[in-house]
Design a protein around this motif. Structure first.
Motif, PDB file in Angstrom:
ATOM      1  N   LEU A 162       0.821  -1.208   0.000  1.00 38.99           N
ATOM      2  CA  LEU A 162       0.000   0.000   0.000  1.00 38.99           C
ATOM      3  C   LEU A 162       0.857   1.261   0.000  1.00 38.99           C
ATOM      4  N   HIS A 163       1.901   1.299   0.812  1.00 36.28           N
ATOM      5  CA  HIS A 163       2.709   2.498   0.973  1.00 36.28           C
ATOM      6  C   HIS A 163       3.981   2.487   0.125  1.00 36.28           C
ATOM      7  N   SER A 164       4.120   1.490  -0.735  1.00 35.42           N
ATOM      8  CA  SER A 164       5.403   1.282  -1.421  1.00 35.42           C
ATOM      9  C   SER A 164       5.442   1.820  -2.849  1.00 35.42           C
ATOM     10  N   ARG A 165       6.222   2.877  -3.053  1.00 34.05           N
ATOM     11  CA  ARG A 165       6.470   3.363  -4.411  1.00 34.05           C
ATOM     12  C   ARG A 165       7.345   2.379  -5.183  1.00 34.05           C
ATOM     13  N   VAL A 166       8.161   1.623  -4.467  1.00 38.30           N
ATOM     14  CA  VAL A 166       8.987   0.598  -5.102  1.00 38.30           C
ATOM     15  C   VAL A 166       8.106  -0.465  -5.759  1.00 38.30           C
ATOM     16  N   ALA A 167       7.088  -0.910  -5.032  1.00 41.69           N
ATOM     17  CA  ALA A 167       6.195  -1.943  -5.562  1.00 41.69           C
ATOM     18  C   ALA A 167       5.451  -1.446  -6.791  1.00 41.69           C
ATOM     19  N   ARG A 168       4.965  -0.216  -6.746  1.00 41.39           N
ATOM     20  CA  ARG A 168       4.214   0.316  -7.883  1.00 41.39           C
ATOM     21  C   ARG A 168       5.068   0.352  -9.150  1.00 41.39           C
ATOM     22  N   SER A 169       6.268   0.868  -9.032  1.00 34.35           N
ATOM     23  CA  SER A 169       7.132   0.938 -10.205  1.00 34.35           C
ATOM     24  C   SER A 169       7.513  -0.451 -10.695  1.00 34.35           C
ATOM     25  N   ILE A 182       2.472 -11.482  -8.567  1.00 41.06           N
ATOM     26  CA  ILE A 182       1.652 -11.886  -7.439  1.00 41.06           C
ATOM     27  C   ILE A 182       2.002 -10.972  -6.261  1.00 41.06           C
ATOM     28  N   LEU A 183       1.010 -10.291  -5.713  1.00 42.62           N
ATOM     29  CA  LEU A 183       1.221  -9.411  -4.576  1.00 42.62           C
ATOM     30  C   LEU A 183       0.672 -10.075  -3.323  1.00 42.62           C
ATOM     31  N   CYS A 184       1.429  -9.988  -2.229  1.00 41.05           N
ATOM     32  CA  CYS A 184       1.057 -10.705  -1.014  1.00 41.05           C
ATOM     33  C   CYS A 184       1.222  -9.821   0.219  1.00 41.05           C
ATOM     34  N   GLY A 185       0.208  -9.840   1.074  1.00 35.25           N
ATOM     35  CA  GLY A 185       0.275  -9.095   2.317  1.00 35.25           C
ATOM     36  C   GLY A 185      -1.085  -9.084   2.990  1.00 35.25           C
ATOM     37  N   PRO A 186      -1.145  -8.608   4.222  1.00 32.29           N
ATOM     38  CA  PRO A 186      -2.433  -8.512   4.923  1.00 32.29           C
ATOM     39  C   PRO A 186      -3.295  -7.423   4.296  1.00 32.29           C
ATOM     40  N   GLU A 188      -4.631  -4.788   5.369  1.00 35.04           N
ATOM     41  CA  GLU A 188      -4.293  -3.421   5.767  1.00 35.04           C
ATOM     42  C   GLU A 188      -3.122  -2.857   4.951  1.00 35.04           C
ATOM     43  N   LEU A 189      -2.268  -3.740   4.447  1.00 35.41           N
ATOM     44  CA  LEU A 189      -1.089  -3.320   3.678  1.00 35.41           C
ATOM     45  C   LEU A 189      -1.205  -3.662   2.194  1.00 35.41           C
ATOM     46  N   LEU A 190      -2.283  -4.342   1.845  1.00 29.50           N
ATOM     47  CA  LEU A 190      -2.503  -4.734   0.447  1.00 29.50           C
ATOM     48  C   LEU A 190      -4.000  -4.724   0.153  1.00 29.50           C
ATOM     49  N   PRO A 191      -4.546  -3.545  -0.137  1.00 36.20           N
ATOM     50  CA  PRO A 191      -5.983  -3.467  -0.438  1.00 36.20           C
ATOM     51  C   PRO A 191      -6.303  -4.133  -1.768  1.00 36.20           C
ATOM     52  N   GLU A 192      -7.550  -4.538  -1.928  1.00 32.54           N
ATOM     53  CA  GLU A 192      -7.970  -5.222  -3.152  1.00 32.54           C
ATOM     54  C   GLU A 192      -7.736  -4.381  -4.401  1.00 32.54           C
ATOM     55  N   VAL A 193      -7.780  -3.060  -4.252  1.00 29.99           N
ATOM     56  CA  VAL A 193      -7.604  -2.182  -5.406  1.00 29.99           C
ATOM     57  C   VAL A 193      -6.218  -2.327  -6.038  1.00 29.99           C
ATOM     58  N   SER A 196      -5.587  -3.649  -9.568  1.00 37.97           N
ATOM     59  CA  SER A 196      -5.808  -2.823 -10.757  1.00 37.97           C
ATOM     60  C   SER A 196      -4.551  -2.062 -11.193  1.00 37.97           C
ATOM     61  N   LEU A 197      -3.434  -2.279 -10.507  1.00 44.28           N
ATOM     62  CA  LEU A 197      -2.196  -1.597 -10.867  1.00 44.28           C
ATOM     63  C   LEU A 197      -1.783  -1.886 -12.305  1.00 44.28           C
ATOM     64  N   ALA A 198      -1.976  -3.128 -12.722  1.00 41.54           N
ATOM     65  CA  ALA A 198      -1.604  -3.535 -14.079  1.00 41.54           C
ATOM     66  C   ALA A 198      -2.398  -4.786 -14.432  1.00 41.54           C
ATOM     67  N   PRO A 199      -2.562  -5.066 -15.722  1.00 41.20           N
ATOM     68  CA  PRO A 199      -3.306  -6.260 -16.140  1.00 41.20           C
ATOM     69  C   PRO A 199      -2.663  -7.545 -15.630  1.00 41.20           C
ATOM     70  N   GLY A 200      -3.498  -8.454 -15.149  1.00 41.90           N
ATOM     71  CA  GLY A 200      -3.012  -9.776 -14.760  1.00 41.90           C
ATOM     72  C   GLY A 200      -2.393  -9.887 -13.395  1.00 41.90           C
ATOM     73  N   VAL A 201      -2.426  -8.821 -12.609  1.00 40.57           N
ATOM     74  CA  VAL A 201      -1.864  -8.870 -11.255  1.00 40.57           C
ATOM     75  C   VAL A 201      -2.782  -9.685 -10.350  1.00 40.57           C
TER      76      VAL A 201
END
Length: 305
Positions: A162-169, A182-186, A188-193, A196-201
């Motif tokens: 959620l708070h990571s600019r590294v992850a987004r890039s 594949i994104l993994c976390g609780p 609170e730190l990994l919202p469902e939205v 939508s960062l990129a196709p197929g995530v």
């Protein structure tokens, strides 16, 4: 207001795959031990509104190794501390001869604002929770040195997404080159939205699911105070999301482990993992210099010669 100067690097999201591959190709040509004076006579200003060790130092070493003159400007002890606006700071730096500005800022979009008003290249060294383009490029370069192709690679990113600019890039870059994310976390730190960062995530709450069959595992820094603020018990996070030798065995035998740093041993990963042969964390830091040499050469140097 003008269009960003040629050579600016503001985000990964708006780069084409061909541009990313060109930067990676240029990075391979950069040797910090045998540098060429591609930036001789150029003035590179490092404008850091936030503390930094790895990013600032590697940009400075990269610039100086190619013959540039560098100047560090930090918010403390400068006119910024007196309330000078971002744009006025930019105008001042341009007026005194800056040929390029590398900026880290706590607010998303700050580099874009500066780039829209200046006629020199602006390089985003991290803006708020938005992006960290040079980190994504050095991570991609690190992966490229160990894997034959990005296409079809299974990459797991674990932690405070959620708070990571590294992850987004990283998500933007690696999906453009054909990797499966594949994104993994609780929650609170990994919202469902985040899906939508990129196709197929794909999102998962279970670390074992994320790392099973993975080629690359990228761990993110987790702040204890942030966990406390979100009422996540530290030990619960460790039990569920810490990278251990047992969990690493679920990944492919030649999987690599990465982390943008600074690492917290005993939280995001065990010391055994940090020091293992599969860990490329120190190599990531080292790769920051040639990657940022390529970024600066593209911005103000004679990269094609």
């Amino acid at each position: 207001m003008t269009k960003a100067a040629r050579g600016s690097l503001l985000s990964i999201e708006h780069l084409q795959a061909s541009e990313i591959l060109a930067l990676l190709k240029l990075t391979r040509r950069m040797n910090p031990l045998k540098p060429r004076p591609l930036l001789r006579g150029k003035r590179v200003v490092l404008l850091f509104y936030e503390p930094s060790t790895r990013t600032r130092t590697s940009f400075e070493i990269a610039a100086k190794s190619m013959g540039a003159i560098t100047t560090l400007v930090q918010s403390s002890g400068s006119s910024i501390e007196k309330g000078e606006s971002l744009l006025d700071t930019g105008y001042t730096l341009r007026a005194v001869g800056a040929d390029a500005i590398v900026i880290r800022h706590p607010n998303a979009g700050a580099p874009h604002l500066m780039a829209a008003h200046l006629d020199v290249p602006v390089i985003n060294a991290g803006d708020g929770m938005h992006e960290h383009p040079s980190q994504a490029l050095l991570d991609a370069y690190t992966i490229q040195r160990h894997k034959k192709s990005f296409k079809g690679l299974q990459v797991a990113i674990v932690g405070d997404i959620l708070h990571s600019r590294v992850a987004r890039s990283a998500v933007h870059l690696l999906t453009k080159l054909g990797a499966k994310m594949i994104l993994c976390g609780p929650p609170e730190l990994l919202p469902e939205v985040a899906a939508s960062l990129a196709p197929g995530v794909r999102l998962t709450r279970h670390l074992e699911d994320a790392v099973r069959g993975a080629d690359v595992i990228m761990l993110l820094r987790v702040q204890r105070e942030r966990l406390a603020g979100l009422k996540i018990k530290l030990q619960d996070y460790i039990d569920r999301y810490q990278m251990t030798a047992t969990r690493l065995k679920l990944a492919k035998r030649d999987a690599i482990v990465m982390h943008p740093g600074p690492i917290i041993r005993g939280l995001e990963l065990t010391g055994e993992i940090a020091d293992s042969e599969q860990s490329k964390i120190v190599q990531e830091v080292s790769n920051g210099v040639p990657t940022r040499m390529a970024i600066l050469a593209r911005a103000v140097g004679k990269a094609g010669k």
